[in-house]
Write a protein that holds these residues in place. Structure first.
Motif, short mmCIF file in Angstrom:
data_model
loop_
_atom_site.label_atom_id
_atom_site.label_comp_id
_atom_site.label_asym_id
_atom_site.label_seq_id
_atom_site.Cartn_x
_atom_site.Cartn_y
_atom_site.Cartn_z
N LEU A 1 4.18 6.44 -5.21
CA LEU A 1 4.60 6.80 -6.79
C LEU A 1 3.10 7.02 -6.46
N MET A 2 1.91 7.39 -6.26
CA MET A 2 0.91 8.12 -6.96
C MET A 2 1.25 9.64 -6.43
N VAL A 25 2.63 2.33 -3.27
CA VAL A 25 1.27 2.83 -4.24
C VAL A 25 1.13 3.61 -4.45
N SER A 52 2.83 2.62 -10.27
CA SER A 52 2.01 2.09 -9.32
C SER A 52 0.82 1.06 -10.41
N HIS A 82 0.79 -1.18 -0.02
CA HIS A 82 0.23 0.08 0.04
C HIS A 82 0.52 1.06 -0.25
N ILE A 90 3.22 -2.33 -10.28
CA ILE A 90 3.15 -2.68 -8.49
C ILE A 90 2.05 -3.53 -7.43
N THR A 91 1.07 -2.27 -8.62
CA THR A 91 -0.77 -3.04 -7.98
C THR A 91 -0.87 -4.41 -8.44
N SER A 138 4.03 7.93 -12.14
CA SER A 138 3.58 7.22 -11.30
C SER A 138 2.60 6.17 -12.14
N GLU A 159 1.25 -6.89 -6.05
CA GLU A 159 0.25 -6.78 -5.55
C GLU A 159 -0.95 -7.45 -5.30
#
Lengths: 406, 69, 164
Positions: free
Chosen positions: A351-352, A348, A371, A345, A374-375, A367, A378
């Motif tokens: 990065l945002m 993410v 993300s 979390h 990464i999501t 970004s 995840e």
């Protein structure tokens, strides 16, 4: 990130922005190609280019409508934003309209706050704080004054009217009452329980209605997962003869953790980060610890206190290590799940927040891409962590019930 | 340097160790799978479990860093 | 620090929720699902076992059939052989009996012939004797009418009598 400095330049020199974003795009493309060029993922370059063009075009569009308010004075604090999302909260905050303006409105699902004070139970709705979590709004109930400071309820001491702070910004004149509030994590937990019950009881019903006992409908989706837990987790770890006793627990933790991992990733639930909350993982690990301890047989305790097959000095040396290991196992279970989910979390969100740190929309392609990446990881991690938690629990149960076979 | 900074460096060091450990596990698992594709499932399971054990150590480091933060 | 401090409230609610979830799912989900799955697996196992049994039985039956067929064939063989033997024996017996009978008949015939011959001889002899006596009577009578003649006749007769 080698080009951080160029982002700073872009803040002041608008002319460089276009070149910079072009660089970002090619940089990202090169990076992606570098990672995936060995046929690991069959993304062709054209698709790739179109994707990047899309993001760039999107940023240009946003850029056109961007009105930069240099005078707002309020600097963006990524740490506060991230922590606010990762931690528990009173009330499910969905979104804010007209942020920073006169008619700012929050859309929130209010949740009950339940406190155990010296005078007994006090309950009120979280909406009474009016979305204040800096300790400014004082709610008076049953002759007691409460404030919400950084998503913790403080009860003001007798006679105090407002929260006061010391130099390190800790509350001075307030106590924390015992807090049994239905926070957003509890709310999401109950929601996930409802979803689980709906899925699995519906699936179980499907078996009763047909004589052939074939999985139909949702049961066809559920059964392979249940069989996976049985055949790939319980049977190899615990053993063919004893696994049946632990099946309900293993299945329940597997699906409970998994579904909460998934719900934590869904943005509209506002990052209700239940499985990334140490209280939740601690409870789960505690259950595993209790079950392991109570199902431990003679052989298990012998291996802890008087390791067979080694000389006596070694036995004495191993005993404290084994006793510590008994407690380290659940602690590592707790920390592994907590840290994995929370780290996901945080990454993410970090990065945002790059977009807001650099105060330019031109960072958004990188970004968003990162993300997104990464999501996706995840999503895999949700399943892997649920699997790891379950398989390690099964492993510990297997150790506890193993028979002597020397 | 504040205590948070030092804790972050510590977490980074823990991550290096865990990274090396998981890398070795992954490499050896790949090697083993290439040699014996017929027991791929078993190797994968054990590799995941071992990676989880190694990872736990790095996560202890992260938690220590969070304790300071 | 805040992040790694477990909140009491969440622990409390998690324990309650998890226990309730475990209880409900165990009763209404895991038991039926696992029961149905293991029931099905048992069913498949028994079906496979019974198929295997049926196959074995079939094999046994076939083996039995073959055995019976073989026995029958062997029996037929022996029966045929016996029959042939009996036939041969019968033929041989018949032949032997016929031989014996024929021999007997031949012997009887021979004996009869011999006895007939003897009888014929005896009769011939007696007739010859009778004839000779008659001739002798007649001759004697004729001869005796004439003394000379009688004497010469006796003489010639005597000479002839040596023939026999």
């Amino acid at each position: 990130m080698p080009k951080t400095s160029s982002f700073y330049v872009s803040k002041t020199m608008r002319k460089l922005l276009f070149a910079n974003s072009f660089y970002v795009c090619t940089f990202a493309a090169n990076l992606k190609q570098g990672i995936f060029n060995q046929n690991i993922m069959a993304l062709n370059t054209l698709k790739h280019f179109l994707l990047l063009t899309f993001f760039s075009a999107f940023s240009v569009a946003v850029m056109a409508s961007e009105t930069k308010d240099e005078n707002s004075g309020e600097r963006f604090d990524p740490k506060e934003m991230i922590m606010h999302h990762v931690k528990d909260a009173y009330g499910m905050h969905i979104l804010t309209l007209n942020e920073g303006k006169e008619n700012e409105t929050h859309i929130t699902i209010p949740l009950p706050i339940i406190l155990w004070t010296d005078n007994g139970l006090v309950t009120f709705m979280s909406s009474e704080f009016h979305h204040d979590y800096d300790g400014n709004v004082v709610v008076e109930k049953d002759g007691k004054k409460f404030v919400n400071f950084h998503e913790k309820i403080y009860q003001l001491n007798e006679g105090e009217l407002a929260l006061q702070f010391d130099e390190e910004h800790h509350p001075l004149n307030a106590e924390k009452p015992l807090d049994f509030s239905i926070t957003r994590n509890v709310f999401m937990m109950w929601f996930s329980v409802l979803v689980l019950l709906l899925i699995f009881i519906t699936a179980a019903r499907k078996y009763n209605n047909n004589d052939s006992k074939l999985p139909k409908g949702i049961a066809g989706f559920v059964e392979p997962l249940v069989l996976f837990v049985r055949d790939d987790i319980a049977k190899p770890m615990i053993g063919e003869h004893k696994y049946k006793r632990f099946m309900p627990y293993l299945l329940t933790i597997f699906f409970f953790i998994w579904i909460n991992n998934i719900f934590g990733l869904i943005p509209i639930f506002n990052g209700a980060n239940l499985s990334g909350n140490i209280a939740f993982t601690m409870t789960m690990a505690l259950f595993t610890f209790v079950i392991t301890t109570f199902s431990g047989n003679k052989n298990y305790w012998k291996h802890i206190f008087w390791m067979p097959g080694v000389p006596v000095p070694m036995k004495i040396f191993l005993m404290p290590i084994e006793i510590v290991g008994m407690f380290v196992k659940p602690v590592s279970l707790m920390i592994r799940l907590f840290a994995n989910i929370t780290a996901g979390h945080i990454i993410v969100l970090a990065l945002m927040s790059l977009i807001f740190i650099f105060e330019t929309v031109w960072v958004s392609p990188i970004s968003v891409l990162f993300s997104l990446f990464i999501t996706i990881i995840e999503i895999v991690v949700t399943a892997i962590q649920a699997y790891i938690f379950t398989i390690l629990s099964a492993l510990y149960f297997g150790m506890a019930t193993e028979e002597e076979h020397h | 340097m504040t205590i948070t900074g030092i804790a972050a460096i510590g977490a980074g060091l823990a991550a290096i160790g865990a990274g090396m450990g998981i890398g070795r596990i992954g490499g050896s698992a790949m090697d083993a799978m290439a040699r014996q594709p017929e027991i791929q499932g078993k190797i994968q399971t054990s590799a995941l479990i071992l990676a989880a054990f190694v990872e736990a150590v790095a996560l202890f480091g992260v938690v220590v860093a969070l304790l300071q933060g | 620090m805040d992040l790694v401090t477990p909140g009491l409230g969440l622990v409390f609610w998690t324990v309650i929720t998890f226990l309730v979830l475990l209880f409900i799912l165990r009763k209404f989900a895991w038991k039926p699902i696992l029961g149905a799955v293991s029931e099905r697996e048992e069913g498949i196992k028994t079906a496979l076992a019974s198929a295997e049994n049926a196959r074995k039985e079939m094999e046994n039956l076939q083996a039995d059939n073959e055995r019976i067929l073989k026995e029958a064939r062997a029996e037929r063989e022996t029966m045929l052989k016996e029959a042939r033997e009996i036939k041969n024996k019968l033929i041989a017996d018949a032949k032997e009996e016929a031989q014996v009978q024929a021999n007997n008949m031949i012997a009887q015939a021979q004996a009869a012939i011999i006895s007939e011959k003897k009888a014929a001889m005896a009769e011939l002899k007696s007739q010859v004797a009778d004839l000779s006596i008659e001739i002798a009577e007649k001759v004697v009578r004729g001869e005796l009418a004439n003394k000379d003649k009688q004497m010469s006749l006796v003489e010639s007769m005597l000479g002839d009598a040596k023939l026999n």
